[in-house]
Design a protein around this motif. Sequence first.
Motif, mmCIF file in Angstrom:
data_model
loop_
_atom_site.group_PDB
_atom_site.id
_atom_site.type_symbol
_atom_site.label_atom_id
_atom_site.label_comp_id
_atom_site.label_asym_id
_atom_site.label_seq_id
_atom_site.Cartn_x
_atom_site.Cartn_y
_atom_site.Cartn_z
ATOM 1 N N PRO A 107 13.302 -12.741 13.277
ATOM 2 C CA PRO A 107 14.134 -12.897 12.068
ATOM 3 C C PRO A 107 13.918 -11.849 10.994
ATOM 4 O O PRO A 107 14.820 -11.578 10.212
ATOM 5 N N LEU A 108 12.715 -11.255 10.936
ATOM 6 C CA LEU A 108 12.406 -10.307 9.877
ATOM 7 C C LEU A 108 11.864 -9.001 10.453
ATOM 8 O O LEU A 108 11.243 -8.989 11.514
ATOM 9 N N ASN A 109 12.108 -7.930 9.733
ATOM 10 C CA ASN A 109 11.605 -6.618 10.125
ATOM 11 C C ASN A 109 10.075 -6.637 10.164
ATOM 12 O O ASN A 109 9.431 -7.280 9.339
ATOM 13 N N THR A 110 9.498 -5.934 11.114
ATOM 14 C CA THR A 110 8.045 -5.903 11.268
ATOM 15 C C THR A 110 7.410 -5.036 10.187
ATOM 16 O O THR A 110 7.747 -3.866 10.036
ATOM 17 N N LEU A 111 6.479 -5.608 9.447
ATOM 18 C CA LEU A 111 5.736 -4.871 8.424
ATOM 19 C C LEU A 111 4.623 -4.059 9.070
ATOM 20 O O LEU A 111 4.043 -4.467 10.088
ATOM 21 N N THR A 112 4.294 -2.934 8.480
ATOM 22 C CA THR A 112 3.195 -2.141 9.009
ATOM 23 C C THR A 112 1.859 -2.848 8.814
ATOM 24 O O THR A 112 1.648 -3.550 7.822
ATOM 25 N N VAL A 113 0.968 -2.645 9.763
ATOM 26 C CA VAL A 113 -0.372 -3.218 9.652
ATOM 27 C C VAL A 113 -1.293 -2.316 8.837
ATOM 28 O O VAL A 113 -2.342 -2.763 8.370
ATOM 29 N N PHE A 114 -0.896 -1.056 8.631
ATOM 30 C CA PHE A 114 -1.711 -0.163 7.819
ATOM 31 C C PHE A 114 -1.772 -0.653 6.370
ATOM 32 O O PHE A 114 -0.747 -0.963 5.762
ATOM 33 N N ASN A 115 -2.973 -0.729 5.852
ATOM 34 C CA ASN A 115 -3.251 -1.152 4.470
ATOM 35 C C ASN A 115 -2.892 -2.611 4.198
ATOM 36 O O ASN A 115 -2.930 -3.051 3.043
ATOM 37 N N ALA A 116 -2.551 -3.368 5.234
ATOM 38 C CA ALA A 116 -2.221 -4.783 5.021
ATOM 39 C C ALA A 116 -3.400 -5.535 4.410
ATOM 40 O O ALA A 116 -3.217 -6.469 3.626
ATOM 41 N N ALA A 117 -4.611 -5.109 4.752
ATOM 42 C CA ALA A 117 -5.794 -5.787 4.234
ATOM 43 C C ALA A 117 -5.933 -5.640 2.722
ATOM 44 O O ALA A 117 -6.693 -6.385 2.095
ATOM 45 N N LEU A 118 -5.200 -4.711 2.110
ATOM 46 C CA LEU A 118 -5.262 -4.519 0.665
ATOM 47 C C LEU A 118 -4.300 -5.427 -0.083
ATOM 48 O O LEU A 118 -4.318 -5.470 -1.312
#
Length: 322
Positions: A107-118
């Motif tokens: 249903p939604l566009n995939t968000l990048t995993v880079f910097n997700a921890a921030l």
Amino acid sequence: MAGPAHHWRRILMICILIPGGLLLSSAMPQQLVQPQEANSIISDEPITPVPEPRPINALKVRLGERLFGDHRLSRNNLRSCASCHDLNTNGASKESHDKGLDGSSLPLNTLTVFNAALSFRFGWEGKIRAIESDAKASLQNPQIMGADLAEIVEKLDADSGLRREFVAAYGRRPDAENVVDALATFQRTLITPGSRFDRWLAGDAGALSAEEQDGYRLFKSLGCVSCHQGVNIGGNLFQRHGIFHPLASPKPEILRVPSLRNVATTPPYFHDGSAATLDEAVRRMGVAQLNSTLTDRQVSALVAYLGTLTGKYRGVPVGGAP
């Protein structure tokens, strides 16, 4: 009587409270930051550089990285985390919507995993608060990995080499807790410091061109920075999209503001992946969120600035960008 400093603080507060509050100022003459002035303003910026990854247990990181690319973490060994989060490109994919296990579009566009921890929450709707919870939810989501943790553990424990890695890292064989922890530990290392904009923030006045500095100044004066600020240039609050005019798919109405780190490498844009280019995304944001039709010059400068936000992963620019 209020002094000059108080006067400018008041204007800044108005800009933050009312997105686009300084919209008219974009038509006024703008002075570029001169090199000798750069060091004096860095500490006052609303954005801070991405820090270097903190030292973490190397055995857990290595194990988590191996699991990130392991198809056994999905139902019927069909995919891995890396299937939708390509670390060799942008930490996501180039698709508007990735496919679910049944072949239908997610249903939604995939968000990048880079910097997700921030970020302070995870996912477009920000329903998940911890990176461990996010990893577990992805494993169990019937459309993403569709797995059962007990079955994952059984498959991994049958691999003698992997079993030894778990014992070395955790002092015990694989179980539901340490599988999730290894994935989360690895994801905490997916930080991308070293962008040209971060170098400029650190005092390298030559890191940005005149147009890029102009774009950053517009980014602030137009009100973009009201939602996209902090170390992740977003990711730290919720916002309604389509404030003045429709932006993209109407649902969900409230979204977690996405990070703009590495944004030049992550097309297509928006939660529905409906903007193919950064130029298009900037123009549509101007209309929908600021009630303003941006000029070609403004769009060019803003896109140029956004291109400076590409950091490095393991010393290599994200997406192979210059």
